[in-house]
Each structure stands twice: as structure tokens, then as C-alpha cells.
Design a protein around this motif. Sequence first.
Motif, short mmCIF file in Angstrom:
data_model
loop_
_atom_site.label_atom_id
_atom_site.label_comp_id
_atom_site.label_asym_id
_atom_site.label_seq_id
_atom_site.Cartn_x
_atom_site.Cartn_y
_atom_site.Cartn_z
N ASN B 163 67.31 5.28 -60.66
CA ASN B 163 67.87 6.66 -60.58
C ASN B 163 68.63 6.85 -59.27
O ASN B 163 68.07 7.11 -57.97
CB ASN B 163 66.48 7.36 -60.73
CG ASN B 163 67.05 8.79 -60.90
OD1 ASN B 163 68.02 9.21 -61.64
ND2 ASN B 163 66.24 9.82 -60.59
N THR B 165 70.70 9.06 -56.76
CA THR B 165 70.74 10.50 -56.21
C THR B 165 71.82 10.46 -55.05
O THR B 165 71.95 9.79 -54.50
CB THR B 165 69.59 11.10 -55.68
OG1 THR B 165 68.99 10.46 -54.68
CG2 THR B 165 68.74 11.11 -57.01
N GLY B 166 72.35 11.47 -54.71
CA GLY B 166 73.22 11.76 -53.50
C GLY B 166 74.61 11.16 -53.63
O GLY B 166 74.84 10.48 -54.66
N GLY B 199 71.36 8.51 -63.40
CA GLY B 199 70.94 9.65 -62.42
C GLY B 199 72.24 10.38 -62.03
O GLY B 199 73.44 10.05 -62.16
N GLU B 200 71.98 11.51 -61.10
CA GLU B 200 73.06 12.50 -60.95
C GLU B 200 74.04 11.88 -59.93
O GLU B 200 75.18 12.30 -59.94
CB GLU B 200 72.57 13.75 -60.61
CG GLU B 200 71.53 13.65 -59.16
CD GLU B 200 72.40 13.94 -57.90
OE1 GLU B 200 73.61 14.02 -57.94
OE2 GLU B 200 71.89 13.60 -57.02
N GLY B 201 73.46 10.69 -59.13
CA GLY B 201 74.49 10.11 -58.23
C GLY B 201 75.56 9.08 -58.75
O GLY B 201 76.57 9.06 -58.21
N PRO B 262 63.76 5.08 -57.52
CA PRO B 262 64.94 6.07 -56.88
C PRO B 262 65.86 5.32 -55.86
O PRO B 262 65.46 4.51 -55.17
CB PRO B 262 63.99 7.13 -56.25
CG PRO B 262 62.88 6.41 -55.70
CD PRO B 262 62.34 5.11 -56.55
N ASP B 264 68.70 6.75 -53.23
CA ASP B 264 69.19 7.68 -52.63
C ASP B 264 70.68 7.20 -51.93
O ASP B 264 70.39 6.72 -50.82
CB ASP B 264 68.45 8.53 -51.54
CG ASP B 264 69.37 9.72 -50.98
OD1 ASP B 264 70.56 9.86 -51.29
OD2 ASP B 264 68.74 10.20 -49.85
#
Lengths: 417, 422
Positions: B163, B165-166, B199-201, B262, B264
Amino acid sequence: MGKTIAEKILARHANCPAVAPGDYVTADVDMVVLSEGLSLVLEDFRSLGRGRVFDPERLIVSPCQTTPSKDLSAAFHSLRTRQFVQEQGIRNYFEIGRGGIMHLVTAENGFALPGEILVGSDSHTCTNGALGALCVSLGLGFAPTLATGQTWFKVPHTARVVVEGAARPWVGAKDVMLHLLAEKGSDGFLYQSIEFYGSFVRDAPMSERFVLCNMAVEAGAKTGIVPPDEKTLAYLHGRAKRPFEVVTSDPDADFISEVLIDVAALEPLVALPDNPANGVPISQVGHVAIDQVFIGSCSNGRIEDLRICASILEGRQVHPRVRVVLMPGSHSVYTQAAREGLLATFAAAGVSVGPAGCGACAGFNVGVLGDGERAISTANRNFKGRMGPPSSQVYLANPAVAAASAVAGHILSPADL
Amino acid sequence: MSGRTMAEKIFSRMAGREVRAGEFVEVSPDWTFSLDDGIGLIEKYLAAHGVTTLAHPERIVLFYDHYAPADTPLHGTIHRNGRLFARRHGIFRLHDVGDGISHQVATETGLVQPGQVVVNTDSHTMTIGATGALGMGIGASEMAFLMATGKLWFRVPTTLKVNLTGSLAPWATAKDAILSLIRTLTARGATYRIVEFGGEGLGRLDMASRMTLCNMATELGAKSSLIEPDACTAAHFAALGRTELPTLVRPDSDCRYDAIHPLDLSSVQPMVARPHRVDNVVAASELHDVAIHQAFLGTCTNGRYEDLVVAAGILKGRRLAPGVRMIVTPASREVYRRAIRSGVLEILADAGCTVTTAGCGACAGMHQGALGDQEVCISSSSRNFLGRMGNRNALVYLGSPATVSASAVTGRITDPRELTTH
């Protein structure tokens, strides 16, 4: 009796008033030109017990024959060469990405000068005779020279090759030499120094003069020399590493033979397998399908050669059944070709451009042929097994013929494209 | 009943029935790729079993990338035999000398569609997962079986979701992100699983970066890796002139993952894998006293145009450190052409880089760029195993194109941020 260029240079370097063909002399050399082949004589050199080379400034080392290393053995010799260069403080070392074929690097950087003696390990050390120097290959026997800065010579006879006239389109120095080889054979000038004269030579740019001298060794010659003129001096201007004195033959010098070539009568030639002396006019070659084209080498890997190829390949495509392997002769040729847009032309045409160096010429690097494959090459040798297994075949030609053949898929004169 | 993962959906389509992770299926892949380093062996197996016709020659693509142009008479002959093999069997897709690496060519030409299955005799076949296709590496004997019968069995893998992110900081790249992930999960972190990146990243990573992520999932032990198709995927195919895309396969929101990990992207720094394991990862800045002899930029991991642009950004107006050589091998002819057209290649050559013909290059020690004893190389490739680049007595460090280029300038392993002001 007057003297030839080779006789004068040898006399001066042997500290003799005069020498004659057949004399044995010990001469000082001005430069030793080496590749990673240096690694092959390190044991010999160390066995001499001298420890240091005679003068690190007089060595020029440019790995080019097996670089970038394709395997462990190549990596081993390149590494040993680097280590020796460091240990001996040799500053004239040209790593990949800075150098290229040793002969081109030597000329480009002003290490080959009129009147000087250059020796090296490579057969085509003679290439830089185009600058009026005596350039001779010692094969792998150069370890004593590394230690002493000297070597022995038997003073060669000198032959005059006079090339007159204006070449037809797509005919160049490569064709002159393939013609000479076809006429005189691989042993036509055994242990002789060939001096090149005539209006064709006078008018020829340096790039073409290098080709004349480069191929002299294929006629069995000890070396080839173009007497220096204003073009030589122009080439050396801003490039020469030190002052030099031009040496020319005396008008009454004793030449063992003279050959006259009318270049206007020549069409492009192709040397059939497996000998450079198997040259025939391209109109007599017939339909020969090819698998690979190799453009490059110390014969025809200069920017002028690449320009000719690009002019033919511009807007055209390499034949689908053919692969074209192009290796610029030096890194400066590579960057120049990038700047001039030649690499873009090659890429668009489907040519595979590799890094600067000797490339596929001797089968030491990449571009090796498969069983029974046929190549046309701008290099200088097409002996059996030269570029692949013994069943493969190599045809030699000038860059224009190589490029035209790449498009056609078979050997073709650019005039017929 | 939970929803299905991307892999379960793709295998279900192939099997013609709904299948779940753990089931065994026999499928007929959409694409069968074979490379120069395997085709000779495959031909031998086929001949040994008297196979004279292939099941689906129209699905077969041959790529000459591992040693092209040929470096030995044997390899030259393997190339020649492969051409004859293709002609004999009606295989009309052969990417010959200089075309480039299979994964790169298949992706940049849009040959493989999202949701399709590719098998190839190469570990890094999952690179193509960046476009939403399922790529899997197999061996030469399996390949011979597949060519002969058109079928191959698989156990449908479970899926590990990463996942994202960032967003990446300047000079931190997808390579650094995947090296960080491999450090955390180790080389056995995803054995026989699908690694699915989402994921949003993800939306802020371009196709080149996505290919790097999927490519190196191999080093987690993954069976394959996938990226959920999105606008970036659609744009990739639209740029190739494909207006009609197949229905994009996406995971169901309630599908079952083995684990969700996750990552990041904002916290990612330039990372380097030390010899002789890909999961032996530390920050590049910790290795600043490691002197290098060779820098290698290329491969299916990081030999794309975007990678060459990064290198040119660092090398412009600079020269390689004395004693250092840098070999640049574009991943494909198209990468090479773009680099020439844009002037990137000229910048690299002017800095002293040695640019070779497109292909796999020095990565596996089979082509130009083999190392000498005790030599140290920083490489943008995916593997640094003992002897990987041709010499058991050499050391290979893995880093991003930015780290590779910065190191070539300083002569020691260098965090690119040291050379740049941002």
C-alpha cells in the motif's frame, strides 16, 4: 645516392650518418602504442629485471580490442593493464569512454609525428605512417623495448606507390588498397616500406591517408608512409605533443619498385573471403546475400567514414534480414557523430551502434558471426575465422559499399541504390 | 465469499472458470517469450522429444537481448539457429540484435495488454506487471513443454499487497523504494506470491517507476507482481495509439490478501544493496567511503529513457572521476533513439560514458562490462549475487540511476543529494 623516408628516420634514430636497406640497426623509439594487449607481455617485461619502463611519457595505452570486457579473461587483461599503468605512472592512458582504437587515439592526440618512430603490439600500428612517421608493429615482442626504449630493425627497402587521378563517386582509399592488394598479392611488398605519392594522395584528406597506410601491412609491408605536406601540418596544428622535423625522401632516393595506379579507372572493390588480396570490382561480385554489416575499425571507423554511411542510410532502413553493427573508431568520433546527428540517422535506420573500439573486426568483442554466416566489413582483414567460426565468411569493402549493402541485404554498389 | 484479487481474476479468465488462490490450473498463456540465452536449450529439448510443430507459433516472440551483438561463435550460432527456428515454425515476431530487452520492448510497444498472461524464460518477466499484465518466469524445459503443447500448469498464488502512500522526495526513486521494501521483507518476503502495488501513492508514479517496482518484486521471491490499472495505464496505451483497451482487471475491494504492507514513499531515501544479496540494503550515505571502478546504468530495472534523463541531469557538465568507467546500456532501441533525439545521449557520452548497444548488457556478466578481480561496481540492475557480473572476486552494489551517476562522478558510492542542490 639519396635516401627514402624510412632510411632517413632509421639513420637518425640509430645515430648513424646513413643506413642502407638490409643494414641492421638499433634505434631509439619515440612512442610505444599499446592496448590492453600490454597485459600479455608483463611476465616478459618483469623477467628483464628492469622494474620501470624506459619513459612513462613515451607510452600510450588505450584499451580497445576486448573492451568493454565481455568476459573474465578480457576483464583480467584490462585490469592488469590498468594496474601496470598506475604502477608505472603512465599518464597517456585512455580508459573506455575517453579513448578508443589505439591508432586513432594516438593520431587524434598528437602522439604520431613526422620523422618519429612509433612501435606497438598491433599489426596495424602502421596506420599512423599517414603522418610521416615510421610506425611499425613488433607483435608481442615489445617487452625489451618497454625496458630500453630501443629496438632493432633491418632497414627495409622502400617501394613507391603512385596513385594518380580523380576517384569516381563512392571510390576511395580503401578501393585503392584493395586494388593494390589484388594486383600485387599479400606478399607484394614483403618487409618493405611503401611511400604513397600522386595526385590522389595529395588531394586525399587525412582520413583517407590513414586507410592507405593501414592496409599496407596486408600487402606484407613493414609499414606505409605518406610524405608530410601542408595537410599533414594542418592536422598536427594544435595537436602535436612536441616539436618535430618533417622528413621526406630525396629526389634521387633508391626505390626498389614503383607501382602506378590510375584511380579514375577503379570502381569500388570487394575483397572476397578469405584474403584481403581477393579484391574484385564490385560489378563482378554477383548476388551475395549478407547477414551482418560491420562498420568501424582502424581502417574505416573515422568520422568521415561515418558521414559517408549516414549519407547513404539517411531516410532508408536496414534490410530486415540484416543486422548492422557499427563501432566508432574512438570516443571522440562517437561524440562527434552524436553532435552531427549521425547517430540519430543510424538509430533511425536500424543500425546497432556500439561503443568505440575495435569492435567486431577480429572477433574479440561483440558482433561475432554464427556458423555459415556472411558479413561485409569495413575492416582490413577477412581471414578464415576472423570474425566468427571458420565456416563464417567476411567480405571487405569501403564504408559506402557496406552501407549500401546494409540497405539492399546483399552486396551492392552505392551507385546502384 | 470474499472478492477476488487481480491474479485470481486473471487466472480465472485463463482457466475458463472461477479459481481461487491455492488451486491448480492448466492454462494457455496469451504470450510465450523466449530469449537468446534459452532458445538453444529449448530447441534441444524439442528435438529430443521429436516435436516438429509448435502449438501456438503466433503467440511466440523471440528476443535477442542477453548477448546481442553476439560475443562468441557459439552465441552467434545460437542467434543464427534461432532465426532459422523462427522461420521454420512460422514465428514472425523476432526482436533481433539491438532491439532491446524483452520486458522493455513488450511494454513500450504495447504488445501485451492489461490482464493478459506472459511467460518467458526470464526471472524479471513480472516487469510487465506495471501495465496490469501477469508476467511469469519459467525454465527452458517448461518452455519447451509449453511451446509443444500450448499449455502449462500453475498453482494460483496468494497476493501480498503493498500500500503506497505519500510521494517521493527529490533524488529518491522507485528503485530506492523497492530496495527499502526488500530490506524490510527480505529476499524470501513474498515467496510464490503475487506482489500487488496499490494505494494513493501509486498515482504519482510514472510507468517507468512502476516497471522498476514490479521488476524487483522478483527479488522478494515473488511469483509475479502487478499494478492495478489506472489513468497512468490508460495513458500509456493511449500514447501508443490504442483507443480500445480491454476491460481493465482490478482487484475487488473485498478480496483476500495474505498481508498488506505499507510503504510511505515520502520517507524513502537513496538506498544501496551491498554485496552479495539484494536484501543487504543500507542508506547510500552510509557507504561514502566505498571506492568504485565501474558504474553500470541499464537493464530491465533501470535502463529506461527516464533513467538516462536522471543520469544526464547529474552528469551534464561533469566528467567521470579518474579511474572510473561508466557503461550505459539502453534497455531498448526506442530508449536509445529517444536519448539521441533529446540530446541525453550526447551529454552522457561527453561526460565519458561508454554507451553500448541496447540489451541486458553487463547485468548478468554475459556481455560488455565484466569486472576484474577485486573490482567494485555500482549498478542500476536488480541483482548483486556473488559472481553476477562475471567475476566471483568482484563486488556489486545496487542503487538507483541517480546514485550510480553521482558515484561515477565522485569515484565512490555517493548519495545523489550530495551533488545536487534541492
